[in-house]
Design a protein around this motif. Structure first.
Motif, PDB file in Angstrom:
ATOM      1  N   GLY A   8       0.828  -1.194   0.000  1.00  0.00           N
ATOM      2  CA  GLY A   8       0.000   0.000   0.000  1.00  0.00           C
ATOM      3  C   GLY A   8       0.863   1.244   0.000  1.00  0.00           C
ATOM      4  N   PRO A   9       0.254   2.393  -0.274  1.00  0.00           N
ATOM      5  CA  PRO A   9       1.025   3.645  -0.292  1.00  0.00           C
ATOM      6  C   PRO A   9       1.541   3.993   1.103  1.00  0.00           C
ATOM      7  N   PRO A  10       2.803   4.424   1.222  1.00  0.00           N
ATOM      8  CA  PRO A  10       3.350   4.732   2.548  1.00  0.00           C
ATOM      9  C   PRO A  10       2.761   6.000   3.144  1.00  0.00           C
ATOM     10  N   GLY A  11       2.402   6.964   2.301  1.00  0.00           N
ATOM     11  CA  GLY A  11       1.865   8.213   2.805  1.00  0.00           C
ATOM     12  C   GLY A  11       2.903   9.005   3.576  1.00  0.00           C
ATOM     13  N   LEU A  12       2.440   9.931   4.394  1.00  0.00           N
ATOM     14  CA  LEU A  12       3.325  10.770   5.203  1.00  0.00           C
ATOM     15  C   LEU A  12       3.524  10.147   6.591  1.00  0.00           C
ATOM     16  N   PRO A  13       4.651  10.451   7.238  1.00  0.00           N
ATOM     17  CA  PRO A  13       4.968   9.765   8.504  1.00  0.00           C
ATOM     18  C   PRO A  13       3.887   9.894   9.570  1.00  0.00           C
ATOM     19  N   LEU A  14       3.274  11.065   9.747  1.00  0.00           N
ATOM     20  CA  LEU A  14       2.340  11.278  10.845  1.00  0.00           C
ATOM     21  C   LEU A  14       0.887  11.035  10.466  1.00  0.00           C
ATOM     22  N   ILE A  15       0.531  11.243   9.210  1.00  0.00           N
ATOM     23  CA  ILE A  15      -0.886  11.162   8.840  1.00  0.00           C
ATOM     24  C   ILE A  15      -1.151  10.162   7.716  1.00  0.00           C
ATOM     25  N   GLY A  16      -0.161   9.395   7.310  1.00  0.00           N
ATOM     26  CA  GLY A  16      -0.375   8.393   6.275  1.00  0.00           C
ATOM     27  C   GLY A  16      -0.896   8.998   4.990  1.00  0.00           C
ATOM     28  N   PHE A  33      -3.571   1.284  -7.095  1.00  0.00           N
ATOM     29  CA  PHE A  33      -3.767   0.114  -7.951  1.00  0.00           C
ATOM     30  C   PHE A  33      -2.603  -0.041  -8.917  1.00  0.00           C
ATOM     31  N   GLY A  34      -2.201   1.067  -9.554  1.00  0.00           N
ATOM     32  CA  GLY A  34      -1.096   0.989 -10.495  1.00  0.00           C
ATOM     33  C   GLY A  34       0.211   0.564  -9.852  1.00  0.00           C
ATOM     34  N   ARG A  41      -3.623  -1.803   0.964  1.00  0.00           N
ATOM     35  CA  ARG A  41      -3.952  -1.320   2.299  1.00  0.00           C
ATOM     36  C   ARG A  41      -3.648   0.171   2.393  1.00  0.00           C
ATOM     37  N   PHE A  42      -4.627   0.945   2.842  1.00  0.00           N
ATOM     38  CA  PHE A  42      -4.448   2.370   3.106  1.00  0.00           C
ATOM     39  C   PHE A  42      -4.458   2.613   4.609  1.00  0.00           C
ATOM     40  N   SER A  43      -3.604   3.532   5.060  1.00  0.00           N
ATOM     41  CA  SER A  43      -3.658   4.026   6.433  1.00  0.00           C
ATOM     42  C   SER A  43      -3.753   5.538   6.363  1.00  0.00           C
ATOM     43  N   ALA A  44      -4.666   6.102   7.165  1.00  0.00           N
ATOM     44  CA  ALA A  44      -4.887   7.549   7.102  1.00  0.00           C
ATOM     45  C   ALA A  44      -5.262   8.067   8.484  1.00  0.00           C
ATOM     46  N   GLY A  45      -4.698   9.212   8.827  1.00  0.00           N
ATOM     47  CA  GLY A  45      -5.015   9.842  10.104  1.00  0.00           C
ATOM     48  C   GLY A  45      -3.815   9.858  11.031  1.00  0.00           C
TER      49      GLY A  45
END
Length: 449
Positions: A8-16, A33-34, A41-45
């Protein structure tokens, strides 16, 4: 052992991935998807409030969630709870015995034979829209607004009969407020109590009360009266034990029908007109078919639906590229494996028609507008869940035929009367309760007759 490493995308350290999802959820889904494939898997917040959810993009995975393992995936996520709180526990959001009872009561009102009786109401509203368009200065209309108004008037006429104007005024004022409220809360990591006197909460409560009041007034006025509109039929529906819906349940079903019955159809019609306005060859083919069936200027009937297969294909292709429900959420009851990946119990799982409808393993040149993808032969050869704008399995949309009948007959009347040209060639999209056009979808119409 199944592979439990879920990319899944790593996102940003504190807020995904929170910012990416808020800025443009559809782009975030496509990018993931690409980069990572069919299960992401997404993590957010922020820490302590972080939400984790799984996106499932393959037709096989969609079938597993919606159909073959549907008992393991329930409508218990935050988004459905917000819809339930604002619009009631109708057929869209109810579960278990409530859902089974409601479905048994309501199913007879959505048989093909019964739905076909609504064709005249659809035709009346389509003709009224065409008459109004004929007088538009400059011939430019905003398709999103126009199709929303048409679909709302049609479903309201079918629901309320002669009370249509009273209901429409309140719905048009209240639905956008509640839709934004539901979207904001459904995607927020923090949901403050609804009774806190915040400005957004106050506006939503006022809109909710106005909607409830107009529905309750109409229902009370109909008490004991025989009527052939949908509300009258709902009020007198009985299950095998003789039970019927009470006044609160009636209101909840009406609100869900208004929500699901106009926004989804409006989206399909908006983008069908947009696409035909960009593709003159396909527009001419659709108009030739319409002229052969309805060229005498008469109001369309339910019998004309099967005589308009190309118009139907145009709408199905519009629904492929612009599905009204771009993602559908569930919550897993038990641990399961999808696409070789273990999904834990209690997980939020989303299937995404917006992505699956573009899956390159199932759609050649997926961004190209091509109604011929929906010939009977090509549909039969494709995976059942490569195209699922109405969901699937035991919770598939009960109003599928109604939506298609309204869309085909409404589009046919407009194509008979007007040439259509797209003014806005690019449209910015977003995800709310349904797919949203966040920039204008203007079309230029010119009379053909």
């Amino acid at each position: 052992m199944p592979d439990t490493r879920i990319p899944g995308p790593p996102g940003l350290p504190l807020i995904g991935s929170m910012l990416d999802l808020r800025r443009d959820a559809l782009k975030a889904y496509r990018d993931a998807f690409g980069a990572h494939g069919d299960v992401v898997r997404f993590s957010a917040g922020p820490p302590g409030l972080r939400a984790t959810f799984w996106m499932v993009y393959s037709p096989e995975g969609a079938q597993q969630v919606l159909a073959t393992e549907s008992a393991n995936f329930r409508k218990e996520n935050a988004f459905y709870e917000e819809i339930r709180q604002s619009f009631g526990n109708g057929l869209l959001t109810s579960q278990d015995q409530d859902y089974q009872r409601q479905r048994r009561l309501i199913q007879p009102l959505f048989t093909r034979r019964r739905v076909d009786t609504y064709a005249d109401a659809i035709g009346i509203e389509a003709e009224a829209l065409a008459e109004r368009w004929a007088g538009v200065p400059g011939g430019v209309v905003e398709a999103g607004e126009e199709m929303s108004a048409f679909a709302l008037r049609a479903v309201s006429r079918i629901l309320f009969g002669t009370d249509v104007d009273e209901a429409i005024r309140t719905v048009r004022e209240s639905f956008p407020v509640l839709g934004e409220f539901v979207r904001t809360r459904g995607f927020s990591p923090v949901r403050l109590p609804r009774d806190w006197p915040l400005p957004l909460h106050k506006r939503a409560l006022a809109a909710e009360q106005a909607l409830y009041a107009v529905c309750d007034q109409i229902i009370a006025r109909r008490a004991g009266a025989e009527s052939e509109d949908l509300l009258g039929l709902l009020a007198h529906a009985r299950d095998e034990d003789g039970n019927q819906l009470d006044a609160t349940e009636l209101r909840e079903q009406v609100l869900i029908f208004l929500l699901a019955g106009h926004e989804t159809t409006a989206t399909s019609l908006t983008f069908a007109l947009h696409l035909l306005g960009l593709h003159p060859e396909q527009r001419r083919l659709a108009q030739a078919e319409v002229d052969a069936v309805l060229g005498d200027g008469r109001r369309p009937t339910a019998e004309d639906y099967n005589a308009l297969p190309y118009v139907t294909k145009v709408l199905k292709e519009a629904m492929r590229l612009f599905p009204a429900a771009p993602a559908m959420g569930r919550r897993s009851v038990e641990e399961t494996v999808i696409g070789g990946v273990t999904i834990p119990a209690g997980s939020d799982v989303l299937v995404a028609p917006y992505i699956t409808h573009r899956h390159p393993a199932h759609w050649e040149d997926p961004e190209r507008f091509d109604p011929e993808r929906f010939t009977p032969e090509r549909e039969a050869a494709r995976h059942r869940y490569a195209w699922f704008p109405f969901g699937g399995g035991p919770r598939a949309c009960i109003g599928q035929h109604f939506s298609m009948l309204e869309s085909v007959l409404g589009l046919a009347v407009l194509l008979r009367e007007f040439e259509v040209e797209a003014v806005d060639t690019e449209v910015e999209l977003g995800q709310g309760i349904t797919l949203e056009a966040r920039t204008p979808v203007r079309i230029r119409v010119a009379g053909r007759r």
